[in-house]
Design an enzyme around this catalytic site. Structure first.
Site, PDB file in Angstrom:
ATOM      1  N   SER A  39       6.413 -13.423  -4.226  1.00  0.00           N
ATOM      2  CA  SER A  39       5.408 -13.863  -5.001  1.00  0.00           C
ATOM      3  C   SER A  39       4.905 -15.151  -5.324  1.00  0.00           C
ATOM      4  O   SER A  39       6.106 -16.050  -5.626  1.00  0.00           O
ATOM      5  CB  SER A  39       5.437 -12.847  -6.464  1.00  0.00           C
ATOM      6  OG  SER A  39       4.427 -13.428  -7.334  1.00  0.00           O
ATOM      7  N   THR A  86       2.387  -6.072  -9.230  1.00  0.00           N
ATOM      8  CA  THR A  86       1.946  -6.275  -7.891  1.00  0.00           C
ATOM      9  C   THR A  86       2.806  -4.847  -7.197  1.00  0.00           C
ATOM     10  O   THR A  86       2.989  -4.070  -7.731  1.00  0.00           O
ATOM     11  CB  THR A  86       2.375  -7.484  -7.350  1.00  0.00           C
ATOM     12  OG1 THR A  86       1.773  -7.423  -5.827  1.00  0.00           O
ATOM     13  CG2 THR A  86       3.866  -7.626  -7.138  1.00  0.00           C
ATOM     14  N   LYS A  90       0.764  -0.884  -9.487  1.00  0.00           N
ATOM     15  CA  LYS A  90      -0.778  -1.178 -10.041  1.00  0.00           C
ATOM     16  C   LYS A  90      -1.050   0.188 -10.747  1.00  0.00           C
ATOM     17  O   LYS A  90      -1.725   0.331 -11.726  1.00  0.00           O
ATOM     18  CB  LYS A  90      -1.644  -1.790  -9.174  1.00  0.00           C
ATOM     19  CG  LYS A  90      -1.460  -3.363  -8.768  1.00  0.00           C
ATOM     20  CD  LYS A  90      -2.578  -3.957  -7.868  1.00  0.00           C
ATOM     21  CE  LYS A  90      -2.077  -5.405  -7.728  1.00  0.00           C
ATOM     22  NZ  LYS A  90      -3.001  -6.080  -6.719  1.00  0.00           N
ATOM     23  N   ASP A 126      -8.062  -8.755 -10.250  1.00  0.00           N
ATOM     24  CA  ASP A 126      -8.293  -8.898  -8.702  1.00  0.00           C
ATOM     25  C   ASP A 126      -9.632  -8.988  -8.612  1.00  0.00           C
ATOM     26  O   ASP A 126     -10.297  -9.818  -7.342  1.00  0.00           O
ATOM     27  CB  ASP A 126      -7.572  -7.904  -7.897  1.00  0.00           C
ATOM     28  CG  ASP A 126      -6.066  -7.904  -7.686  1.00  0.00           C
ATOM     29  OD1 ASP A 126      -5.658  -8.996  -7.865  1.00  0.00           O
ATOM     30  OD2 ASP A 126      -5.285  -6.883  -7.536  1.00  0.00           O
ATOM     31  N   GLY A 151     -11.009  -1.772   5.183  1.00  0.00           N
ATOM     32  CA  GLY A 151      -9.808  -1.295   4.150  1.00  0.00           C
ATOM     33  C   GLY A 151     -10.118  -0.971   2.944  1.00  0.00           C
ATOM     34  O   GLY A 151      -9.632  -1.217   1.918  1.00  0.00           O
ATOM     35  N   VAL A 179     -11.079   7.683   6.786  1.00  0.00           N
ATOM     36  CA  VAL A 179     -12.475   7.549   6.502  1.00  0.00           C
ATOM     37  C   VAL A 179     -12.721   8.277   5.224  1.00  0.00           C
ATOM     38  O   VAL A 179     -13.582   8.112   4.252  1.00  0.00           O
ATOM     39  CB  VAL A 179     -13.539   7.909   7.572  1.00  0.00           C
ATOM     40  CG1 VAL A 179     -13.694   9.426   7.786  1.00  0.00           C
ATOM     41  CG2 VAL A 179     -14.803   7.294   6.899  1.00  0.00           C
TER      42      VAL A 179
HETATM   43  P1  NAP Z   1      -2.806  -1.047   0.311  1.00  0.00           P
HETATM   44  O1  NAP Z   1      -3.357  -0.335  -0.836  1.00  0.00           O
HETATM   45  O2  NAP Z   1      -1.789  -0.748   1.130  1.00  0.00           O
HETATM   46  O3  NAP Z   1      -4.127  -0.670   1.493  1.00  0.00           O
HETATM   47  C1  NAP Z   1      -4.092  -1.282   2.790  1.00  0.00           C
HETATM   48  C2  NAP Z   1      -5.432  -0.996   3.473  1.00  0.00           C
HETATM   49  O4  NAP Z   1      -5.301  -1.299   4.739  1.00  0.00           O
HETATM   50  C3  NAP Z   1      -5.869   0.640   3.604  1.00  0.00           C
HETATM   51  O5  NAP Z   1      -7.486   0.593   3.293  1.00  0.00           O
HETATM   52  C4  NAP Z   1      -5.410   1.002   4.836  1.00  0.00           C
HETATM   53  O6  NAP Z   1      -6.042   2.172   5.625  1.00  0.00           O
HETATM   54  C5  NAP Z   1      -5.572  -0.461   5.549  1.00  0.00           C
HETATM   55  N1  NAP Z   1      -4.819  -0.470   6.670  1.00  0.00           N
HETATM   56  C6  NAP Z   1      -3.324  -0.864   6.703  1.00  0.00           C
HETATM   57  N2  NAP Z   1      -3.002  -1.093   8.028  1.00  0.00           N
HETATM   58  C7  NAP Z   1      -3.981  -0.855   8.845  1.00  0.00           C
HETATM   59  C8  NAP Z   1      -3.901  -0.821  10.170  1.00  0.00           C
HETATM   60  N3  NAP Z   1      -2.856  -0.787  11.126  1.00  0.00           N
HETATM   61  N4  NAP Z   1      -5.016  -0.461  10.774  1.00  0.00           N
HETATM   62  C9  NAP Z   1      -6.341  -0.125  10.045  1.00  0.00           C
HETATM   63  N5  NAP Z   1      -6.351  -0.126   8.607  1.00  0.00           N
HETATM   64  C10 NAP Z   1      -5.083  -0.346   7.934  1.00  0.00           C
HETATM   65  O7  NAP Z   1      -2.857  -2.561   0.123  1.00  0.00           O
HETATM   66  P2  NAP Z   1      -3.679  -3.493  -0.824  1.00  0.00           P
HETATM   67  O8  NAP Z   1      -2.645  -3.641  -2.147  1.00  0.00           O
HETATM   68  O9  NAP Z   1      -4.741  -3.111  -0.947  1.00  0.00           O
HETATM   69  O10 NAP Z   1      -3.584  -4.955  -0.116  1.00  0.00           O
HETATM   70  C11 NAP Z   1      -4.450  -4.821   1.098  1.00  0.00           C
HETATM   71  C12 NAP Z   1      -4.289  -6.585   1.558  1.00  0.00           C
HETATM   72  O11 NAP Z   1      -4.940  -7.313   0.393  1.00  0.00           O
HETATM   73  C13 NAP Z   1      -2.942  -7.271   1.820  1.00  0.00           C
HETATM   74  O12 NAP Z   1      -2.975  -7.862   2.794  1.00  0.00           O
HETATM   75  C14 NAP Z   1      -2.694  -7.839   0.457  1.00  0.00           C
HETATM   76  O13 NAP Z   1      -1.712  -8.932   0.549  1.00  0.00           O
HETATM   77  C15 NAP Z   1      -4.263  -8.566   0.169  1.00  0.00           C
HETATM   78  N6  NAP Z   1      -4.413  -8.970  -1.225  1.00  0.00           N
HETATM   79  C16 NAP Z   1      -4.684 -10.095  -1.601  1.00  0.00           C
HETATM   80  C17 NAP Z   1      -4.963 -10.437  -2.741  1.00  0.00           C
HETATM   81  C18 NAP Z   1      -5.433 -11.822  -3.092  1.00  0.00           C
HETATM   82  O14 NAP Z   1      -5.203 -12.255  -4.099  1.00  0.00           O
HETATM   83  N7  NAP Z   1      -5.670 -12.601  -2.139  1.00  0.00           N
HETATM   84  C19 NAP Z   1      -4.770  -9.512  -3.944  1.00  0.00           C
HETATM   85  C20 NAP Z   1      -4.469  -8.266  -3.561  1.00  0.00           C
HETATM   86  C21 NAP Z   1      -4.415  -7.766  -2.056  1.00  0.00           C
HETATM   87  P3  NAP Z   1      -5.608   3.619   5.349  1.00  0.00           P
HETATM   88  O15 NAP Z   1      -6.300   3.898   3.836  1.00  0.00           O
HETATM   89  O16 NAP Z   1      -6.204   4.350   6.479  1.00  0.00           O
HETATM   90  O17 NAP Z   1      -4.121   3.571   5.175  1.00  0.00           O
END
Ligand code: NAP
Length: 316
Positions: A39, A86, A90, A126, A151, A179
């Site tokens: 982090s 994180t 959450k 967020d 996503g 989906v």
């Molecule tokens: P999460 O809850 O695990 O969600 C992941 C999403 O990505 C789901 O919709 C999943 O689809 C999809 N996905 C994962 N692998 C995939 C693949 N190989 N092909 C197609 N779809 C895929 O994760 P999250 O917490 O939402 O985080 C998502 C991203 O956002 C991460 O990279 C995280 O680091 C980033 N993030 C950034 C910030 C920032 O401040 N910049 C803040 C929060 C998160 P399914 O539903 O089909 O599994």
């Protein structure tokens, strides 16, 4: 007096007075996750605390899922002001807090907690952090944009979708590998998106589609902003988030991924003439908004930005 360790655990939290007795400044803020060593939050919050003259520090707490309930209870008795939350907590913290803001309730996830006596108050920064980052990067507001979120079934994707709907964006296309998750979100957001002020065009204002080339291709002419909310792009071997040939010069592309700083999606979109940004701005603004939630005062954003970038803020 010792410098803070990189990561503290539940064992430390059980005897936090002894931990603090060894530190130059008491640790009263933390990011809580599993894993948490990566982090970057301390890097932006500690310079902010110093600049604001607040005599405490921000640390990392590695808390396993089965330790979460005890950890939240210990925060209250250990003098904590608040925490960031994180992966994977959450949702668990959302269930555990005593009260929460409207935005956290709608998203169903908490990334910021303030300790208020014996109560924990949840918030989600967020979503408003993303909104602020989009404005800063592209000089555009979500309300004026047709947005595609890839996503949308994940935590960050849902936060983005709720914010777009709360801001009554022009159009919202939710893309997800599974989906059904995107379809469920359409049902949840229908009420927010049916804004009588906005005219219905030929295309539905709120749709869910699978993460498939043909389905995305059909939507590309009717979206302005494309947000990657998947974790695709963190590894060099990752597939394309969206085929590069579908991206047009008028698109704005926001990748929530920020490590690497220039992702494959960003490189491809730039080659097509689109404007791009990585997720560092979202990270910064969610942190600044958490600071404001804890202290009810303006965050020293430029100090935080410099901390994230790993450089000393220029002293005026
Ligand atoms: P999460 O809850 O695990 O969600 C992941 C999403 O990505 C789901 O919709 C999943 O689809 C999809 N996905 C994962 N692998 C995939 C693949 N190989 N092909 C197609 N779809 C895929 O994760 P999250 O917490 O939402 O985080 C998502 C991203 O956002 C991460 O990279 C995280 O680091 C980033 N993030 C950034 C910030 C920032 O401040 N910049 C803040 C929060 C998160 P399914 O539903 O089909 O599994």
């Amino acid at each position: 007096m010792a410098e803070a360790k990189d990561v503290f655990t539940i064992h430390d939290l059980r005897d936090w007075a002894a931990v603090n007795a060894d530190l130059a400044l008491p640790a009263r803020l933390a990011v809580l996750g599993d894993p948490v060593a990566h982090s970057r939050s301390p890097q932006m919050h500690n310079p902010a605390l110093k600049a604001a003259g607040i005599d405490c520090q921000y640390v990392r707490l590695h808390i396993l899922p089965d330790e979460l309930t005890e950890a939240l209870s210990l925060l209250k008795s250990s003098g904590f002001i608040g925490v960031n939350v994180t992966i994977p907590h959450k949702g668990g913290v959302f269930e555990a807090v005593d009260d929460m803001t409207e935005v956290a309730r709608r998203i169903g996830a908490v990334n910021t907690v303030a300790v208020d006596g014996d109560r924990l108050i949840g918030h989600n920064t967020d979503a408003p952090g993303l909104r602020r980052a989009i404005r800063e990067e592209f000089s555009m507001d979500l309300t004026d944009l047709r947005v595609m979120i890839i996503g949308a079934g994940g935590g960050a994707g849902k936060a983005a979708a709720v914010q777009c709907a709360m801001d009554h964006c022009e159009r919202l296309v939710l893309v997800n590998r599974t989906v059904d998750k995107a379809k469920a979100l359409v049902t949840e957001l229908q009420g927010l998106m049916s804004d009588p002020e906005k005219l219905e065009g030929p295309a539905n204002r709120l749709v869910a589609i699978p993460w498939e080339e043909k389905a995305m291709e059909r939507e590309m002419g009717q979206v302005d902003l494309i947000i990657n909310a998947t974790s695709i792009g963190m590894k060099p071997t990752d597939p394309e988030v969206i085929p590069q040939r579908l991206i047009e010069p008028y698109h704005l592309v926001y990748d929530m991924v920020y490590s690497p700083a220039r992702t494959r999606l960003m490189a491809g979109a730039t080659a097509e003439g689109a404007r791009v940004a990585n997720g560092l701005g979202m990270l910064l603004w969610q942190g600044a908004m958490a600071f404001e939630f804890w202290f009810n005062r303006e965050a020293p954003v430029e100090v935080m930005r410099a901390g994230l970038a790993g450089v000393e803020a220029v002293k005026k």
